[in-house]
Design a protein around this motif. Structure first.
Motif, PDB file in Angstrom:
ATOM      1  N   GLN A  10      -2.477  -2.354   9.828  1.00 31.08           N
ATOM      2  CA  GLN A  10      -2.805  -1.933  11.178  1.00 31.08           C
ATOM      3  C   GLN A  10      -2.531  -0.442  11.296  1.00 31.08           C
ATOM      4  OE1 GLN A  10      -0.413  -4.778  13.508  1.00 31.08           O
ATOM      5  NE2 GLN A  10      -2.392  -5.541  14.234  1.00 31.08           N
ATOM      6  N   LEU A  11      -3.535   0.295  11.731  1.00 31.23           N
ATOM      7  CA  LEU A  11      -3.408   1.734  11.918  1.00 31.23           C
ATOM      8  C   LEU A  11      -3.235   1.998  13.410  1.00 31.23           C
ATOM      9  CD1 LEU A  11      -3.500   4.571  10.706  1.00 31.23           C
ATOM     10  CD2 LEU A  11      -5.975   4.519  10.996  1.00 31.23           C
ATOM     11  N   ASN A  12      -2.086   2.548  13.744  1.00 26.94           N
ATOM     12  CA  ASN A  12      -1.751   2.834  15.128  1.00 26.94           C
ATOM     13  C   ASN A  12      -1.476   4.332  15.242  1.00 26.94           C
ATOM     14  OD1 ASN A  12      -0.712   2.976  17.703  1.00 26.94           O
ATOM     15  ND2 ASN A  12       0.809   1.379  17.410  1.00 26.94           N
ATOM     16  N   ARG A  13      -2.201   5.015  16.084  1.00 28.28           N
ATOM     17  CA  ARG A  13      -2.047   6.458  16.237  1.00 28.28           C
ATOM     18  C   ARG A  13      -0.955   6.828  17.224  1.00 28.28           C
ATOM     19  NH1 ARG A  13      -6.163   9.527  17.876  1.00 28.28           N
ATOM     20  NH2 ARG A  13      -5.724  11.145  16.362  1.00 28.28           N
ATOM     21  N   ARG A  81     -10.777   6.662   7.926  1.00 29.37           N
ATOM     22  CA  ARG A  81     -10.469   8.085   8.098  1.00 29.37           C
ATOM     23  C   ARG A  81     -11.066   8.647   9.388  1.00 29.37           C
ATOM     24  NH1 ARG A  81     -10.767  12.931   3.748  1.00 29.37           N
ATOM     25  NH2 ARG A  81     -10.153  14.543   5.209  1.00 29.37           N
ATOM     26  N   VAL A  82     -12.315   8.279   9.688  1.00 24.67           N
ATOM     27  CA  VAL A  82     -12.932   8.748  10.936  1.00 24.67           C
ATOM     28  C   VAL A  82     -12.126   8.252  12.131  1.00 24.67           C
ATOM     29  CG1 VAL A  82     -14.973   8.564  12.416  1.00 24.67           C
ATOM     30  CG2 VAL A  82     -15.240   9.059   9.982  1.00 24.67           C
ATOM     31  N   PHE A  83     -11.707   6.995  12.099  1.00 24.59           N
ATOM     32  CA  PHE A  83     -10.881   6.505  13.210  1.00 24.59           C
ATOM     33  C   PHE A  83      -9.584   7.302  13.290  1.00 24.59           C
ATOM     34  CE2 PHE A  83      -7.300   4.122  14.805  1.00 24.59           C
ATOM     35  CZ  PHE A  83      -7.725   3.898  16.096  1.00 24.59           C
ATOM     36  N   TYR A  84      -8.930   7.494  12.173  1.00 23.97           N
ATOM     37  CA  TYR A  84      -7.646   8.201  12.168  1.00 23.97           C
ATOM     38  C   TYR A  84      -7.800   9.620  12.709  1.00 23.97           C
ATOM     39  CZ  TYR A  84      -3.421  10.487  10.627  1.00 23.97           C
ATOM     40  OH  TYR A  84      -2.258  11.205  10.607  1.00 23.97           O
ATOM     41  N   GLU A  85      -8.864  10.304  12.311  1.00 22.66           N
ATOM     42  CA  GLU A  85      -9.056  11.691  12.730  1.00 22.66           C
ATOM     43  C   GLU A  85      -9.487  11.813  14.181  1.00 22.66           C
ATOM     44  OE1 GLU A  85     -11.787  13.191   9.793  1.00 22.66           O
ATOM     45  OE2 GLU A  85     -10.166  13.601   8.368  1.00 22.66           O
ATOM     46  N   THR A  86     -10.219  10.833  14.696  1.00 24.90           N
ATOM     47  CA  THR A  86     -10.757  10.944  16.055  1.00 24.90           C
ATOM     48  C   THR A  86     -10.030  10.069  17.067  1.00 24.90           C
ATOM     49  OG1 THR A  86     -12.374   9.159  15.766  1.00 24.90           O
ATOM     50  CG2 THR A  86     -13.064  11.403  15.124  1.00 24.90           C
ATOM     51  N   GLY A  87      -9.434   8.979  16.609  1.00 30.38           N
ATOM     52  CA  GLY A  87      -8.804   8.029  17.529  1.00 30.38           C
ATOM     53  C   GLY A  87      -9.823   7.259  18.342  1.00 30.38           C
ATOM     54  N   ASP A  91     -17.922   6.498  16.961  1.00 28.94           N
ATOM     55  CA  ASP A  91     -18.798   6.976  15.897  1.00 28.94           C
ATOM     56  C   ASP A  91     -18.660   6.190  14.588  1.00 28.94           C
ATOM     57  OD1 ASP A  91     -19.843   9.001  17.552  1.00 28.94           O
ATOM     58  OD2 ASP A  91     -18.096  10.260  17.128  1.00 28.94           O
ATOM     59  N   LEU A  92     -17.942   5.113  14.591  1.00 28.09           N
ATOM     60  CA  LEU A  92     -17.679   4.406  13.339  1.00 28.09           C
ATOM     61  C   LEU A  92     -18.927   3.737  12.763  1.00 28.09           C
ATOM     62  CD1 LEU A  92     -14.188   2.817  13.992  1.00 28.09           C
ATOM     63  CD2 LEU A  92     -14.759   5.038  13.004  1.00 28.09           C
ATOM     64  N   ASP A  93     -19.844   3.304  13.622  1.00 31.21           N
ATOM     65  CA  ASP A  93     -21.071   2.659  13.121  1.00 31.21           C
ATOM     66  C   ASP A  93     -21.963   3.651  12.370  1.00 31.21           C
ATOM     67  OD1 ASP A  93     -20.432   0.111  14.046  1.00 31.21           O
ATOM     68  OD2 ASP A  93     -21.280   0.530  16.022  1.00 31.21           O
ATOM     69  N   ALA A  94     -21.792   4.921  12.604  1.00 32.08           N
ATOM     70  CA  ALA A  94     -22.613   5.945  11.941  1.00 32.08           C
ATOM     71  C   ALA A  94     -22.084   6.332  10.564  1.00 32.08           C
ATOM     72  CB  ALA A  94     -22.699   7.190  12.828  1.00 32.08           C
TER      73      ALA A  94
END
Length: 96
Positions: A10-13, A81-87, A91-94
């Motif tokens: 689980q990635l929690n920012r 990585r995109v999730f981690y960088e943007t929170g 844009d994850l589907d792209a």
């Protein structure tokens, strides 16, 4: 991740364990389900099968459609990585 003893990341920012934005990775051994904690987003391969598969072979397990499994570890890591960088899940589907 081995899909048995260690099938969940689980990635929690934030510092809050109950944060609604937690990003989940379930599986291992080359098959991963990626999804938002609340179910608002999940990885979908539009060409994938709707047949149900099981990840997390021990305990309660985790079941999802085969189209919700990413088997390319590099792609899975790019999405994380995109999730981690943007929170953001926007844009994850792209991510290719």
């Amino acid at each position: 991740m081995d899909d048995y003893c260690y099938p969940v990341v689980q990635l929690n920012r934030t510092e809050h364990d109950d944060d609604d934005a937690i990003f989940n990775v379930i599986g291992g051994l080359g098959s991963y389900a990626l999804f938002h904690q609340t179910g608002e987003w999940q990885y979908v391969d539009p060409d994938g099968s709707p047949d149900e598969v099981r990840l997390w072979q021990s305990g309660q397990g985790y079941f999802c459609a085969k189209r919700n499994i990413v088997t390319d570890i590099d792609k899975a890591l790019r999405i994380v990585r995109v999730f981690y960088e943007t929170g953001s899940y926007d844009d994850l589907d792209a991510v290719r």
